[in-house]
Design a protein around this motif. Structure first.
Motif, PDB file in Angstrom:
ATOM      1  N   LYS A   1       7.692 -10.074 -10.885  1.00 31.46           N
ATOM      2  CA  LYS A   1       7.837 -11.291 -11.686  1.00 31.46           C
ATOM      3  C   LYS A   1       6.507 -11.575 -12.342  1.00 31.46           C
ATOM      4  O   LYS A   1       5.499 -11.766 -11.665  1.00 31.46           O
ATOM      5  CB  LYS A   1       8.267 -12.462 -10.804  1.00 31.46           C
ATOM      6  N   GLY A   2       6.504 -11.551 -13.665  1.00 38.29           N
ATOM      7  CA  GLY A   2       5.276 -11.785 -14.410  1.00 38.29           C
ATOM      8  C   GLY A   2       5.140 -10.809 -15.551  1.00 38.29           C
ATOM      9  O   GLY A   2       6.010  -9.971 -15.785  1.00 38.29           O
ATOM     10  N   LEU A   3       4.041 -10.916 -16.247  1.00 37.67           N
ATOM     11  CA  LEU A   3       3.791 -10.070 -17.407  1.00 37.67           C
ATOM     12  C   LEU A   3       3.566  -8.620 -16.987  1.00 37.67           C
ATOM     13  O   LEU A   3       3.159  -8.351 -15.856  1.00 37.67           O
ATOM     14  CB  LEU A   3       2.568 -10.578 -18.165  1.00 37.67           C
ATOM     15  N   GLU A   4       3.815  -7.712 -17.923  1.00 43.79           N
ATOM     16  CA  GLU A   4       3.545  -6.291 -17.658  1.00 43.79           C
ATOM     17  C   GLU A   4       2.074  -6.062 -17.324  1.00 43.79           C
ATOM     18  O   GLU A   4       1.740  -5.225 -16.505  1.00 43.79           O
ATOM     19  CB  GLU A   4       3.903  -5.447 -18.886  1.00 43.79           C
ATOM     20  N   SER A   5       1.206  -6.831 -17.964  1.00 47.01           N
ATOM     21  CA  SER A   5      -0.229  -6.692 -17.710  1.00 47.01           C
ATOM     22  C   SER A   5      -0.603  -7.081 -16.282  1.00 47.01           C
ATOM     23  O   SER A   5      -1.710  -6.804 -15.829  1.00 47.01           O
ATOM     24  CB  SER A   5      -1.022  -7.537 -18.708  1.00 47.01           C
ATOM     25  N   GLU A   6       0.341  -7.706 -15.562  1.00 45.08           N
ATOM     26  CA  GLU A   6       0.109  -8.126 -14.179  1.00 45.08           C
ATOM     27  C   GLU A   6       0.836  -7.230 -13.172  1.00 45.08           C
ATOM     28  O   GLU A   6       1.067  -7.625 -12.038  1.00 45.08           O
ATOM     29  CB  GLU A   6       0.563  -9.574 -14.004  1.00 45.08           C
ATOM     30  N   LEU A   7       1.206  -6.011 -13.586  1.00 43.26           N
ATOM     31  CA  LEU A   7       1.949  -5.094 -12.716  1.00 43.26           C
ATOM     32  C   LEU A   7       1.110  -4.447 -11.630  1.00 43.26           C
ATOM     33  O   LEU A   7       1.644  -4.034 -10.603  1.00 43.26           O
ATOM     34  CB  LEU A   7       2.575  -3.970 -13.556  1.00 43.26           C
ATOM     35  N   ASP A   8      -0.195  -4.339 -11.815  1.00 43.64           N
ATOM     36  CA  ASP A   8      -1.034  -3.636 -10.836  1.00 43.64           C
ATOM     37  C   ASP A   8      -0.833  -4.122  -9.403  1.00 43.64           C
ATOM     38  O   ASP A   8      -0.685  -3.294  -8.494  1.00 43.64           O
ATOM     39  CB  ASP A   8      -2.510  -3.699 -11.233  1.00 43.64           C
ATOM     40  N   PRO A   9      -0.815  -5.432  -9.136  1.00 42.53           N
ATOM     41  CA  PRO A   9      -0.616  -5.860  -7.745  1.00 42.53           C
ATOM     42  C   PRO A   9       0.733  -5.419  -7.157  1.00 42.53           C
ATOM     43  O   PRO A   9       0.814  -5.121  -5.962  1.00 42.53           O
ATOM     44  CB  PRO A   9      -0.700  -7.389  -7.822  1.00 42.53           C
ATOM     45  N   THR A  10       1.764  -5.339  -7.977  1.00 45.10           N
ATOM     46  CA  THR A  10       3.077  -4.889  -7.494  1.00 45.10           C
ATOM     47  C   THR A  10       3.000  -3.426  -7.085  1.00 45.10           C
ATOM     48  O   THR A  10       3.452  -3.045  -5.997  1.00 45.10           O
ATOM     49  CB  THR A  10       4.157  -5.105  -8.570  1.00 45.10           C
ATOM     50  N   TYR A  11       2.435  -2.576  -7.954  1.00 42.13           N
ATOM     51  CA  TYR A  11       2.286  -1.157  -7.623  1.00 42.13           C
ATOM     52  C   TYR A  11       1.331  -0.958  -6.441  1.00 42.13           C
ATOM     53  O   TYR A  11       1.571  -0.128  -5.570  1.00 42.13           O
ATOM     54  CB  TYR A  11       1.823  -0.355  -8.844  1.00 42.13           C
ATOM     55  N   ASP A  12       0.248  -1.738  -6.416  1.00 36.73           N
ATOM     56  CA  ASP A  12      -0.691  -1.632  -5.298  1.00 36.73           C
ATOM     57  C   ASP A  12       0.000  -1.969  -3.978  1.00 36.73           C
ATOM     58  O   ASP A  12      -0.238  -1.316  -2.962  1.00 36.73           O
ATOM     59  CB  ASP A  12      -1.894  -2.558  -5.507  1.00 36.73           C
ATOM     60  N   TYR A  13       0.859  -2.992  -3.988  1.00 41.39           N
ATOM     61  CA  TYR A  13       1.596  -3.362  -2.782  1.00 41.39           C
ATOM     62  C   TYR A  13       2.514  -2.224  -2.336  1.00 41.39           C
ATOM     63  O   TYR A  13       2.503  -1.829  -1.171  1.00 41.39           O
ATOM     64  CB  TYR A  13       2.416  -4.639  -3.024  1.00 41.39           C
ATOM     65  N   LEU A  14       3.311  -1.679  -3.280  1.00 37.27           N
ATOM     66  CA  LEU A  14       4.268  -0.629  -2.914  1.00 37.27           C
ATOM     67  C   LEU A  14       3.556   0.644  -2.477  1.00 37.27           C
ATOM     68  O   LEU A  14       3.891   1.221  -1.436  1.00 37.27           O
ATOM     69  CB  LEU A  14       5.215  -0.338  -4.075  1.00 37.27           C
ATOM     70  N   TYR A  15       2.586   1.107  -3.269  1.00 34.10           N
ATOM     71  CA  TYR A  15       1.910   2.365  -2.975  1.00 34.10           C
ATOM     72  C   TYR A  15       0.887   2.233  -1.841  1.00 34.10           C
ATOM     73  O   TYR A  15       0.607   3.193  -1.138  1.00 34.10           O
ATOM     74  CB  TYR A  15       1.210   2.924  -4.224  1.00 34.10           C
ATOM     75  N   GLY A  16       0.325   1.058  -1.684  1.00 35.63           N
ATOM     76  CA  GLY A  16      -0.702   0.866  -0.681  1.00 35.63           C
ATOM     77  C   GLY A  16      -0.165   0.268   0.601  1.00 35.63           C
ATOM     78  O   GLY A  16       0.100   0.969   1.577  1.00 35.63           O
ATOM     79  N   GLN A  17       0.040  -1.023   0.582  1.00 37.63           N
ATOM     80  CA  GLN A  17       0.432  -1.738   1.796  1.00 37.63           C
ATOM     81  C   GLN A  17       1.775  -1.281   2.350  1.00 37.63           C
ATOM     82  O   GLN A  17       1.884  -0.920   3.518  1.00 37.63           O
ATOM     83  CB  GLN A  17       0.461  -3.243   1.520  1.00 37.63           C
ATOM     84  N   TRP A  18       2.827  -1.277   1.526  1.00 40.52           N
ATOM     85  CA  TRP A  18       4.169  -0.975   2.035  1.00 40.52           C
ATOM     86  C   TRP A  18       4.253   0.458   2.559  1.00 40.52           C
ATOM     87  O   TRP A  18       4.724   0.684   3.674  1.00 40.52           O
ATOM     88  CB  TRP A  18       5.238  -1.218   0.962  1.00 40.52           C
ATOM     89  N   ILE A  19       3.802   1.418   1.757  1.00 37.80           N
ATOM     90  CA  ILE A  19       3.835   2.827   2.186  1.00 37.80           C
ATOM     91  C   ILE A  19       2.995   3.007   3.452  1.00 37.80           C
ATOM     92  O   ILE A  19       3.394   3.695   4.386  1.00 37.80           O
ATOM     93  CB  ILE A  19       3.340   3.767   1.058  1.00 37.80           C
ATOM     94  N   GLY A  20       1.828   2.366   3.489  1.00 38.94           N
ATOM     95  CA  GLY A  20       0.962   2.469   4.656  1.00 38.94           C
ATOM     96  C   GLY A  20       1.619   1.935   5.921  1.00 38.94           C
ATOM     97  O   GLY A  20       1.490   2.514   6.996  1.00 38.94           O
TER      98      GLY A  20
END
Length: 155
Positions: free
Chosen positions: A105-124
């Motif tokens: 939820k938010g602008l495309e320019s604000e996608l980094d935290p979403t990807y960081d969560y999925l690739y970093g925290q969630w996968i970890g």
């Protein structure tokens, strides 16, 4: 942010293939190809819906950096099997797979935290192995509410 694991059947995408860094894609290549895709939508026969799929395919290289290195971006529509491929477009097939998904939820320019969560925290935390691609689904929420679903392919 809530994430869940889903299984999607095999599917096919018809659209444009762009080889670029994130910076090059975001500085105009993505917008140009998205606008062209929308203009040529009617040429893509057997579309399953009007949702645009933006898929990123990464090289399986331990030194790959998605912020600096060139990789494949696909932007297109999901189609039925054996669809006609218009001139200058490609057909890309995706096998059945599991994905971790969440809604950004938010602008495309604000996608980094979403990807960081999925690739970093969630996968970890969950310990899944990653495949070499992820994708976003831009449905009616994308244009009006600035929401999109993000899916990361899992082994």
């Amino acid at each position: 942010m809530e994430a869940e694991v889903v299984t999607l059947p095999a599917f096919q995408v018809v659209g444009y293939k762009i080889e670029a860094t994130v910076a090059a894609f975001e500085s105009g290549l993505g917008k140009i190809h998205h606008e062209q895709l929308l203009k040529r939508k009617e040429e893509i026969q057997h579309r399953k819906n009007d949702n645009v799929i933006l898929m990123q395919i990464y090289p399986m290289d331990a030194n790959f950096n998605p912020k600096e290195d060139v990789f494949t971006h696909l932007i297109g529509y999901e189609v039925a099997v054996d669809s006609f491929v218009p001139l200058d477009m490609i057909l890309h097939s995706v096998k059945e797979s599991q994905y971790v998904t969440c809604t950004h939820k938010g602008l495309e320019s604000e996608l980094d935290p979403t990807y960081d969560y999925l690739y970093g925290q969630w996968i970890g935390e969950k310990g899944y192995e990653l495949k070499d691609y992820d994708f976003e689904i831009w449905d009616e929420r994308y244009q009006f509410e600035k929401e999109m679903d993000v899916l990361v392919a899992l082994w």
